[in-house]
Design an enzyme around this catalytic site. Structure first.
Site, mmCIF file in Angstrom:
data_model
loop_
_atom_site.group_PDB
_atom_site.id
_atom_site.type_symbol
_atom_site.label_atom_id
_atom_site.label_comp_id
_atom_site.label_asym_id
_atom_site.label_seq_id
_atom_site.Cartn_x
_atom_site.Cartn_y
_atom_site.Cartn_z
ATOM 1 N N ARG A 101 19.203 -45.055 -11.348
ATOM 2 C CA ARG A 101 19.630 -46.456 -11.199
ATOM 3 C C ARG A 101 20.034 -46.645 -9.748
ATOM 4 N NH1 ARG A 101 23.600 -50.287 -14.764
ATOM 5 N NH2 ARG A 101 21.669 -50.294 -15.987
ATOM 6 N N HIS A 128 14.005 -53.811 -14.775
ATOM 7 C CA HIS A 128 14.880 -53.117 -15.740
ATOM 8 C C HIS A 128 14.047 -52.815 -16.994
ATOM 9 C CE1 HIS A 128 18.341 -51.518 -17.485
ATOM 10 N NE2 HIS A 128 19.120 -52.575 -17.607
ATOM 11 N N GLN A 131 15.591 -51.812 -20.448
ATOM 12 C CA GLN A 131 16.161 -52.967 -21.140
ATOM 13 C C GLN A 131 15.061 -53.705 -21.909
ATOM 14 O OE1 GLN A 131 19.525 -54.003 -21.224
ATOM 15 N NE2 GLN A 131 18.645 -55.179 -22.890
ATOM 16 N N ASP A 219 21.134 -63.715 -18.578
ATOM 17 C CA ASP A 219 21.753 -62.573 -17.885
ATOM 18 C C ASP A 219 22.708 -63.158 -16.844
ATOM 19 O OD1 ASP A 219 22.364 -60.035 -16.907
ATOM 20 O OD2 ASP A 219 20.519 -59.852 -15.720
ATOM 21 N N CYS A 259 21.408 -59.003 -22.032
ATOM 22 C CA CYS A 259 21.332 -57.545 -21.822
ATOM 23 C C CYS A 259 22.717 -56.927 -21.713
ATOM 24 C CB CYS A 259 20.516 -57.249 -20.576
ATOM 25 S SG CYS A 259 21.214 -57.975 -19.089
ATOM 26 N N ARG A 287 18.988 -49.804 -27.127
ATOM 27 C CA ARG A 287 18.758 -49.013 -25.912
ATOM 28 C C ARG A 287 18.639 -47.531 -26.284
ATOM 29 N NH1 ARG A 287 20.282 -51.105 -21.029
ATOM 30 N NH2 ARG A 287 19.127 -49.299 -20.290
HETATM 31 N N1 NVA Z 1 20.846 -58.280 -13.622
HETATM 32 C C1 NVA Z 1 21.949 -57.395 -13.899
HETATM 33 C C2 NVA Z 1 21.639 -56.532 -15.060
HETATM 34 C C3 NVA Z 1 22.739 -55.580 -15.451
HETATM 35 C C4 NVA Z 1 22.352 -54.742 -16.629
HETATM 36 C C5 NVA Z 1 22.244 -56.564 -12.655
HETATM 37 O O1 NVA Z 1 21.288 -56.099 -12.018
HETATM 38 O O2 NVA Z 1 23.421 -56.390 -12.322
HETATM 39 N N1 CP Z 2 22.192 -53.693 -19.928
HETATM 40 C C1 CP Z 2 22.552 -52.650 -19.150
HETATM 41 O O1 CP Z 2 21.735 -52.013 -18.471
HETATM 42 O O2 CP Z 2 23.886 -52.376 -19.161
HETATM 43 P P1 CP Z 2 24.654 -51.368 -18.213
HETATM 44 O O3 CP Z 2 24.668 -51.963 -16.824
HETATM 45 O O4 CP Z 2 26.022 -51.269 -18.803
HETATM 46 O O5 CP Z 2 23.938 -50.054 -18.197
#
Ligand code: NVA
Ligand code: CP
Length: 300
Positions: A101, A128, A131, A219, A259, A287
């Protein structure tokens, strides 16, 4: 040959359906005692925070018989300037897969190009895909099919939206995205999906978009790494909130997805996210099952 999962398009439509079917089997406890990854080690390299992705991978890896090694990338020598290429080559000698990540999508492409083990995208600024796997399973479970299901995504054209576009491309989901001007999804991803016949469109007006929705999805307005843009984005996103009024314009049996984590009171109200139409906790649970199916398929 190793196979990576950097974007949803790293699997074909048939492979995606097979992953979803396998995740459903794992969810109901099929092969509960089998440990296909026994003796293996999977690295989780994160330099953004996470609740769902981290914990679902860690527990899923354990359930498959392997160990998960979690590390914040700042604690690697990467943080002191070692190259991604050298990191990739060395970790490939210890590990059997990496879930990463990070911010720039190019970082994971470089990691994948220099690794001999599968690289799984646990979220970048652009995609993502893990997800999207859980989202597809959730829609299949709740609506009984994917083709022609209308998802209306309200809000930021971000990583989650981009992966939903690729999900629509692979499944025949009918996707409408209502985004403020300047915050549309990635143009290349969108145009690629359109050119391959995906039923997707981007509009500006949430109230018009929501008509005939089977699924309402949103989101956060401010993704990780965008904290400097808070004030500007909040102004732009006024009106792009899933609230009771907007939900009343969708089909009466529409479900609500997010998400998570949610910024309650911004992109979604408490009333909606806590309503019986909301499936966000089931979506989060999925997930675990979809990622276990993915690991089973990729890790040799
Ligand atoms: N769009 C959000 C998703 C978090 C799971 C981010 O990138 O922070
Ligand atoms: N939806 C998701 O990826 O959540 P986290 O940021 O908690 O991993």
């Amino acid at each position: 040959m190793k196979k990576d999962f950097l974007t949803l398009l790293d699997v074909t439509a048939e492979e995606l359906q097979a992953l979803i079917n396998r995740a459903s089997e794992l969810k109901i406890g099929k092969d509960l005692s089998a440990c296909p990854l026994i003796g293996k080690s999977i690295g989780l390299l994160f330099n953004k925070t996470s609740t769902r992705t981290r914990i679902s991978f860690q527990t899923g890896i354990y359930q498959l018989g392997a160990q998960a090694i979690y590390i914040n990338t700042n604690d690697l020598q990467l943080g002191r300037g070692e190259t991604i290429e050298d990191t990739a080559r060395v970790l490939s000698r210890f590990l059997h897969a990496i879930v990463i990540r990070t911010y720039e999508h190019d970082t994971i492409i470089t990691l994948a190009q220099n690794s001999s083990i599968p690289i799984i995208n646990g979220l970048t600024d652009l995609h993502h895909p893990c997800q999207a796997l859980a989202d597809v399973l959730t829609i299949q479970e709740k609506k009984g099919r994917l083709k022609d299901i209308r998802i209306v995504y309200i809000g930021d054209g971000n990583n989650v939206a981009n992966s939903l576009i690729e999900a629509a491309q692979l499944t025949g989901i009918d996707l409408v995205l209502a985004c403020p001007h300047g915050y549309e999804p990635d143009k290349t991803i969108y145009e690629n999906a359109r050119s391959r016949g995906a039923r997707i469109k981007v509009v500006a007006n949430p109230a018009e978009a929501v008509k005939d929705a089977d699924v309402l999805y949103t989101d956060v307005w401010i993704s990780m790494g965008q904290e400097k843009e808070i004030e500007r984005k909040k102004k732009k996103f006024e009106g792009y909130q899933i609230n009771k009024r907007l939900l009343s314009l969708a089909k009466p049996d529409a479900i609500v997805m997010h998400c998570l984590p949610a910024h309650r009171g911004e992109e979604i109200t408490d009333e909606v996210i806590d309503s019986p139409q909301s499936v966000v906790i089931d979506q989060a649970e999925n997930r675990l099952h979809t990622q276990k199916a993915l690991l089973e398929a990729l890790v040799k």
